[in-house]
Design a protein around this motif. Structure first.
Motif, PDB file in Angstrom:
ATOM      1  N   GLN A  10       0.731  -1.171   0.048  1.00 48.16           N
ATOM      2  CA  GLN A  10      -0.023  -0.010   0.110  1.00 48.16           C
ATOM      3  C   GLN A  10       0.859   1.086  -0.004  1.00 48.16           C
ATOM      4  O   GLN A  10       1.983   1.007   0.327  1.00 48.16           O
ATOM      5  CB  GLN A  10      -1.037  -0.151   1.380  1.00 48.16           C
ATOM      6  CG  GLN A  10      -0.380   0.726   2.269  1.00 48.16           C
ATOM      7  CD  GLN A  10       0.517   0.002   3.353  1.00 48.16           C
ATOM      8  OE1 GLN A  10       1.185  -0.842   2.867  1.00 48.16           O
ATOM      9  NE2 GLN A  10       0.693   0.336   4.350  1.00 48.16           N
ATOM     10  N   TRP A  12       0.781   5.768  -0.066  1.00 47.52           N
ATOM     11  CA  TRP A  12       0.059   6.950   0.140  1.00 47.52           C
ATOM     12  C   TRP A  12      -0.213   7.817  -1.236  1.00 47.52           C
ATOM     13  O   TRP A  12       0.570   7.737  -2.056  1.00 47.52           O
ATOM     14  CB  TRP A  12       0.585   8.019   1.018  1.00 47.52           C
ATOM     15  CG  TRP A  12       2.115   8.120   0.774  1.00 47.52           C
ATOM     16  CD1 TRP A  12       2.698   9.221  -0.018  1.00 47.52           C
ATOM     17  CD2 TRP A  12       3.100   7.667   1.291  1.00 47.52           C
ATOM     18  NE1 TRP A  12       4.222   9.060   0.034  1.00 47.52           N
ATOM     19  CE2 TRP A  12       4.365   7.970   0.820  1.00 47.52           C
ATOM     20  CE3 TRP A  12       3.308   6.143   2.132  1.00 47.52           C
ATOM     21  CZ2 TRP A  12       5.470   7.533   1.245  1.00 47.52           C
ATOM     22  CZ3 TRP A  12       4.453   5.801   2.558  1.00 47.52           C
ATOM     23  CH2 TRP A  12       5.830   6.381   2.320  1.00 47.52           C
ATOM     24  N   SER A  59      -2.769   2.891  -3.605  1.00 48.53           N
ATOM     25  CA  SER A  59      -2.914   4.013  -3.009  1.00 48.53           C
ATOM     26  C   SER A  59      -4.180   4.295  -2.435  1.00 48.53           C
ATOM     27  O   SER A  59      -4.649   5.091  -1.626  1.00 48.53           O
ATOM     28  CB  SER A  59      -2.716   5.536  -3.860  1.00 48.53           C
ATOM     29  OG  SER A  59      -3.545   5.581  -4.825  1.00 48.53           O
ATOM     30  N   ASP A  60      -5.170   3.471  -3.119  1.00 52.24           N
ATOM     31  CA  ASP A  60      -6.630   3.247  -2.666  1.00 52.24           C
ATOM     32  C   ASP A  60      -6.970   2.187  -1.900  1.00 52.24           C
ATOM     33  O   ASP A  60      -6.976   1.022  -2.582  1.00 52.24           O
ATOM     34  CB  ASP A  60      -7.528   3.555  -3.977  1.00 52.24           C
ATOM     35  CG  ASP A  60      -8.967   3.433  -3.590  1.00 52.24           C
ATOM     36  OD1 ASP A  60      -9.693   3.227  -2.381  1.00 52.24           O
ATOM     37  OD2 ASP A  60      -9.805   3.899  -4.238  1.00 52.24           O
ATOM     38  N   THR A  61      -6.867   2.169  -0.635  1.00 56.15           N
ATOM     39  CA  THR A  61      -6.907   0.963   0.297  1.00 56.15           C
ATOM     40  C   THR A  61      -8.505   0.369   0.082  1.00 56.15           C
ATOM     41  O   THR A  61      -8.299  -0.837   0.077  1.00 56.15           O
ATOM     42  CB  THR A  61      -6.669   1.423   1.917  1.00 56.15           C
ATOM     43  OG1 THR A  61      -5.807   2.117   1.964  1.00 56.15           O
ATOM     44  CG2 THR A  61      -6.738   0.057   2.596  1.00 56.15           C
ATOM     45  N   GLN A  62      -9.576   0.830  -0.219  1.00 62.31           N
ATOM     46  CA  GLN A  62     -10.848   0.274  -0.563  1.00 62.31           C
ATOM     47  C   GLN A  62     -10.644  -0.458  -1.770  1.00 62.31           C
ATOM     48  O   GLN A  62     -11.218  -1.554  -1.841  1.00 62.31           O
ATOM     49  CB  GLN A  62     -11.784   1.226  -0.327  1.00 62.31           C
ATOM     50  CG  GLN A  62     -13.134   0.589  -0.740  1.00 62.31           C
ATOM     51  CD  GLN A  62     -13.374  -0.180   0.692  1.00 62.31           C
ATOM     52  OE1 GLN A  62     -13.224   0.134   1.695  1.00 62.31           O
ATOM     53  NE2 GLN A  62     -13.998  -1.476   0.378  1.00 62.31           N
ATOM     54  N   ILE A  64      -7.864  -2.086  -2.670  1.00 63.62           N
ATOM     55  CA  ILE A  64      -7.284  -3.326  -2.432  1.00 63.62           C
ATOM     56  C   ILE A  64      -8.142  -4.265  -1.707  1.00 63.62           C
ATOM     57  O   ILE A  64      -8.039  -5.366  -2.034  1.00 63.62           O
ATOM     58  CB  ILE A  64      -6.362  -2.968  -1.354  1.00 63.62           C
ATOM     59  CG1 ILE A  64      -5.139  -2.035  -1.939  1.00 63.62           C
ATOM     60  CG2 ILE A  64      -5.392  -4.030  -0.944  1.00 63.62           C
ATOM     61  CD1 ILE A  64      -3.887  -1.522  -1.025  1.00 63.62           C
ATOM     62  N   PHE A  79       0.119  -5.682   5.155  1.00 65.87           N
ATOM     63  CA  PHE A  79       0.839  -4.427   4.497  1.00 65.87           C
ATOM     64  C   PHE A  79       2.320  -4.386   4.637  1.00 65.87           C
ATOM     65  O   PHE A  79       2.756  -4.265   5.753  1.00 65.87           O
ATOM     66  CB  PHE A  79       0.105  -3.330   5.054  1.00 65.87           C
ATOM     67  CG  PHE A  79      -1.229  -2.982   4.445  1.00 65.87           C
ATOM     68  CD1 PHE A  79      -1.356  -3.204   3.116  1.00 65.87           C
ATOM     69  CD2 PHE A  79      -2.265  -2.218   5.199  1.00 65.87           C
ATOM     70  CE1 PHE A  79      -2.880  -2.866   2.498  1.00 65.87           C
ATOM     71  CE2 PHE A  79      -3.454  -2.123   4.711  1.00 65.87           C
ATOM     72  CZ  PHE A  79      -3.626  -2.268   3.479  1.00 65.87           C
ATOM     73  N   GLU A 110      -5.131   5.462   8.464  1.00 66.69           N
ATOM     74  CA  GLU A 110      -5.589   5.432   7.267  1.00 66.69           C
ATOM     75  C   GLU A 110      -5.649   4.016   6.430  1.00 66.69           C
ATOM     76  O   GLU A 110      -6.221   4.021   5.464  1.00 66.69           O
ATOM     77  CB  GLU A 110      -4.695   6.401   6.405  1.00 66.69           C
ATOM     78  CG  GLU A 110      -4.634   7.761   6.879  1.00 66.69           C
ATOM     79  CD  GLU A 110      -6.069   8.679   6.964  1.00 66.69           C
ATOM     80  OE1 GLU A 110      -6.941   8.299   6.108  1.00 66.69           O
ATOM     81  OE2 GLU A 110      -6.126   9.324   7.753  1.00 66.69           O
ATOM     82  N   CYS A 111      -4.867   3.014   7.072  1.00 73.41           N
ATOM     83  CA  CYS A 111      -4.816   1.924   6.396  1.00 73.41           C
ATOM     84  C   CYS A 111      -5.589   0.480   7.102  1.00 73.41           C
ATOM     85  O   CYS A 111      -6.492  -0.002   6.745  1.00 73.41           O
ATOM     86  CB  CYS A 111      -3.381   1.535   6.115  1.00 73.41           C
ATOM     87  SG  CYS A 111      -2.648   2.616   4.931  1.00 73.41           S
ATOM     88  N   VAL A 114      -9.548   0.520   7.834  1.00 75.21           N
ATOM     89  CA  VAL A 114     -10.269   0.222   6.602  1.00 75.21           C
ATOM     90  C   VAL A 114     -10.881  -1.202   6.400  1.00 75.21           C
ATOM     91  O   VAL A 114     -12.009  -1.134   6.230  1.00 75.21           O
ATOM     92  CB  VAL A 114      -9.491   0.451   5.186  1.00 75.21           C
ATOM     93  CG1 VAL A 114     -10.528   0.099   3.917  1.00 75.21           C
ATOM     94  CG2 VAL A 114      -9.227   1.888   5.042  1.00 75.21           C
ATOM     95  N   PHE A 118      -6.898  -6.446   7.446  1.00 73.96           N
ATOM     96  CA  PHE A 118      -5.418  -6.121   7.090  1.00 73.96           C
ATOM     97  C   PHE A 118      -4.392  -6.228   8.519  1.00 73.96           C
ATOM     98  O   PHE A 118      -4.752  -5.878   9.485  1.00 73.96           O
ATOM     99  CB  PHE A 118      -5.501  -4.771   6.775  1.00 73.96           C
ATOM    100  CG  PHE A 118      -5.865  -4.231   5.466  1.00 73.96           C
ATOM    101  CD1 PHE A 118      -5.517  -5.007   4.281  1.00 73.96           C
ATOM    102  CD2 PHE A 118      -6.693  -3.469   5.099  1.00 73.96           C
ATOM    103  CE1 PHE A 118      -5.763  -4.987   2.936  1.00 73.96           C
ATOM    104  CE2 PHE A 118      -7.202  -3.073   3.744  1.00 73.96           C
ATOM    105  CZ  PHE A 118      -6.804  -3.669   2.648  1.00 73.96           C
TER     106      PHE A 118
END
Length: 353
Positions: A10, A12, A59-62, A64, A79, A110-111, A114, A118
């Motif tokens: 992942q 930013w 960069s878009d965790t959702q 992933i 991650f 931020e990760c 979600v 993870f």
């Protein structure tokens, strides 16, 4: 069958995501880190994983969650972060330590928030091991943080006692230590091969395993796993086909040279099989399928090999097709059982505590 992925990158979308967590004295500097000197002509990222807003893959965790975890029914995904965040190659130890702290704050906020599936690899600055140990104790109690990331490249090998505060803290917090290719030949790190700096990416990438051999030899022979018998080490994205001959050679030399390492009461391969795990990506591809099965048998893969996709890199491995066919018992071990032991995980992510 459960499935665990040991290597999800992942990243930013904007440096501000990390800079906002830096202390005031470093905010104007932003992120300054040496980038990879060797370029893959095909790039590194799968362009079909670009987010709707144009963000770089990862960069878009959702995304992933939807395109990787849900698509492949992955029970846990680790991650491992951004491959160019070379904290081990920076000369300023304090700045590198604060970058690590900022990354860990971003990782949690931020990760990991979600999706409960993870898991996180927290970062430290190897040149500041005492401060790194403090970070491990500060962030290591988060239930989804399960390992501490070290870059493959370093100024001196990881078996040296100067790094031992990191191992003491990781063992205390029940976290694995992971080594992943970062910083080899960059910044203040040593050349990425014993022959010096290679000319091209194909040389650099082919020889990553030799860097891992150096780090593993150092940690075993310096007695890291004797001093910290419950420490768990993961070697990620360095291959594994080299391991059988490496263990044979190290064991043979130990038989004749054990006076140099009197603290090793058992042969070196014992400590590797007990304390070290190896990620599957990049997959070895011999000429005949049965040769791969022989590698698995010789390295005791049923004990120490874990699956890794290297998502979202284009040369990563699909969970369905990445590994060649294996016996059911071996497949269960590689796809989830070994990783469950490495990270000390419950079967249900909702039981993380």
């Amino acid at each position: 069958m459960m499935l665990l992925d040991a290597d999800i990158h992942q990243r930013w979308a904007d440096d501000k995501a990390i800079v906002q967590y830096l202390p005031e004295r470093y905010k104007d500097d932003g992120i300054v880190a040496p980038e990879l000197l060797y370029r893959n002509p095909g790039g590194f990222l799968k362009q079909d994983e670009v987010s709707e807003g144009g963000g770089k893959p990862g960069s878009d965790t959702q995304k992933i969650v939807e395109d990787h975890l849900d698509k492949h029914d992955i029970d846990y995904g680790m991650f491992t972060g951004n491959s160019w965040f070379n904290l081990g190659a920076l000369p300023n130890r304090d700045y590198a330590n604060e970058l690590a702290r900022a990354y860990n704050e971003w990782l949690i906020d931020e990760c990991l928030s979600v999706d409960e599936r993870f898991l996180g690899s927290m970062y430290i600055a190897p040149k500041a091991p005492k401060k790194g140990a403090e970070l491990i104790r500060e962030y290591g109690s988060h239930p989804q943080i399960r390992q501490v990331m070290l870059p493959g490249g370093a100024e001196v090998p990881y078996g040296r006692p100067q790094y031992w505060p990191l191992y003491e803290a990781a063992e205390e917090m029940n976290l694995a230590i992971a080594i992943h290719p970062f910083s080899e030949g960059h910044g203040t790190s040593n050349p990425p091969t014993g022959a010096g700096h290679p000319n091209s990416y194909i040389e650099w990438h082919t020889l990553l395993g030799t860097y891992y051999m150096g780090q593993l030899t150092s940690m075993v022979t310096e007695g890291v796993f004797v001093e910290y018998p419950d420490l768990r080490l993961a070697l990620i994205e360095g291959g594994y086909g080299w391991l059988p001959h490496f263990m044979w050679r190290l064991d043979k030399n130990w038989k004749g040279l054990r006076s140099q390492v009197p603290w090793l009461e058992k042969k070196p391969s014992h400590y590797i099989r007990k304390n070290v795990w190896f990620a599957s990506q990049p997959i070895e591809e011999p000429e005949e399928p049965e040769q791969h099965n022989q590698i698995l048998d010789m390295m005791h893969a049923d004990e120490i090999l874990i699956f890794a996709s290297d998502y979202p890199h284009w040369d990563g491995d699909d969970p369905m097709w990445g590994l060649p066919p294996m016996e059911d018992e071996m497949e269960r071990a590689v796809m989830y059982e070994n990783a469950m032991e490495l990270w000390d995980l419950p079967a249900d992510p909702t039981d993380l505590n």
